[in-house]
Scaffold this active site. Structure first.
Site, PDB file in Angstrom:
ATOM      1  NE  ARG A  36     -21.100  -5.569  -1.897  1.00  0.00           N
ATOM      2  CZ  ARG A  36     -22.394  -5.307  -2.045  1.00  0.00           C
ATOM      3  NH1 ARG A  36     -23.144  -6.100  -2.781  1.00  0.00           N
ATOM      4  NH2 ARG A  36     -22.940  -4.257  -1.453  1.00  0.00           N
ATOM      5  CE  LYS A 194      -5.511   6.031   8.373  1.00  0.00           C
ATOM      6  NZ  LYS A 194      -5.065   4.738   7.805  1.00  0.00           N
ATOM      7  CG  ASP A 247      -4.713   5.585  11.896  1.00  0.00           C
ATOM      8  OD1 ASP A 247      -3.927   4.722  11.478  1.00  0.00           O
ATOM      9  OD2 ASP A 247      -5.928   5.579  11.638  1.00  0.00           O
ATOM     10  CB  SER A 257       0.530   2.550   4.984  1.00  0.00           C
ATOM     11  OG  SER A 257      -0.219   3.579   4.370  1.00  0.00           O
ATOM     12  CD  GLU A 284     -11.237   4.181   1.728  1.00  0.00           C
ATOM     13  OE1 GLU A 284     -11.700   5.162   1.120  1.00  0.00           O
ATOM     14  OE2 GLU A 284     -11.922   3.201   2.050  1.00  0.00           O
TER      15      GLU A 284
END
Length: 341
Positions: A36, A194, A247, A257, A284
């Protein structure tokens, strides 16, 4: 690596979308990356570098980038969606009328639909209809390492075995192993949970609680994955493989991470807002923790580590209080007798 080429549209020009687009382009597939942000996309297309998310790493000259969604998906053999979970539903809705006939849809997004808590394959199936082949790409994989060509193993789970194999074959190469499976529920559960558990291990490391604590949290976190898997129809072997344990270990121990880094910051006393601002990318776990606990409450099971993470993220308890609560819990058998039956 497949012997034939596909035109592939990769939707999402963040670090992971860019890494997967570069991988597919290096394997000889005509690949278009859609994003975008016009300035960033133009830079990727002209300089073959994603300076914002993967600075200093050269992307294949053959990789194209565009902000024109219709042009990106036109004539695509299949589409790979790599956007944050909060943008997943909108992206699937946007491509539904543009998708070429016969083109399958895969995604490397991890999480649940915000608000509803639905699995992403349920969202995609509801919007795209019953006949579109679907697949989820998941497993232990940092974008930077994939783009640098370091050895990586992932898994592709789909409700159409032939399509899952097509996706895996396109990704598989000399340093990138792609396995297949058909447990989309388990694959998506592992990829979502996770992130929550990585916050827990990050907090513990930020508080300098030691390696024993980290190992305990990872192992008991896997137990929570298996406990939820047992009541939602996921197969335990999926959670013991790349989509779950693999994961989980990577995200809980690797400082690339974002979710682990969030936990580290919280464990060192930073506020949630400051930590997210410093990370500068979507984390997330903040939304996923709520959805995981909604699933747990719906099915009447306890997920104490995930619940403690949710409470810390909402400012309901401090990391120190969360640790105290976990250590004070009543002892039980390590695994319920019904877990693997």
């Amino acid at each position: 690596m497949s012997d034939w080429t596909h035109k592939i549209a990769v939707l999402g020009a963040g670090s992971w979308g860019t890494a997967l687009a570069a991988l597919l382009a290096r394997h000889g597939h005509p690949t278009v990356l859609w994003g975008r942000d016009a300035a960033m996309v133009d830079t990727i297309d002209r300089t073959h570098e994603n300076a914002r998310y993967l600075p200093g790493i050269a992307l294949p000259d053959s990789l194209r980038a565009t902000t024109d969604l219709q042009a990106a998906v036109a004539d695509a053999t299949w589409i790979l969606v790599v956007v944050p979970s909060h943008a997943f539903t909108e992206t699937i809705r946007l491509i539904a009328p543009l998708r070429p006939a016969g083109a399958g849809v895969a995604w490397a997004t991890k999480g649940f639909e915000p608000g509803s808590g639905r699995f992403l394959h349920e969202v995609a199936r509801d919007i795209l209809g019953p006949s579109v082949p679907l697949a989820v790409v998941t497993g232990p994989s940092f974008a930077k390492e994939v783009t640098l060509g370091l050895p990586t193993a992932i898994t592709v789970h789909g409700d159409d075995a032939a399509f899952a194999q097509v996706v895996a074959d396109a990704m598989h190469g000399p340093t990138f192993r792609a396995y297949t499976g058909d447990d989309m529920v388990g694959a998506e559960l592992g990829g979502a949970m996770k992130n929550v558990l990585a916050v827990a291990t990050g907090v513990a490391d930020g508080m300098q609680l030691g390696l024993n604590a980290r190992a305990g949290l990872i192992t008991r976190g896997l137990n929570e994955m298996l406990r939820l898997a047992a009541v939602i129809g996921a197969r335990p072997e999926t959670l013991m493989g790349l989509a779950g344990l693999g994961d989980l270990v990577l995200t809980c121990t690797g400082d690339l991470s974002r979710n682990r880094r969030l936990g580290l910051a919280l464990g060192r006393g930073q506020s949630l807002d400051d930590a997210i601002r410093e990370i500068g990318q979507v984390v997330e776990s903040v939304q996923t923790a709520d959805e995981v606990m909604r699933q747990a409450e719906h099915h009447g099971i306890e997920l104490p580590i995930s619940n403690a993470v949710r409470a810390v993220l909402h400012g309901e308890i401090t990391p120190e209080a969360g640790l105290k609560e976990l250590l004070a819990r009543e002892r039980k058998p390590e695994y319920p007798q019904t877990l693997f039956t």
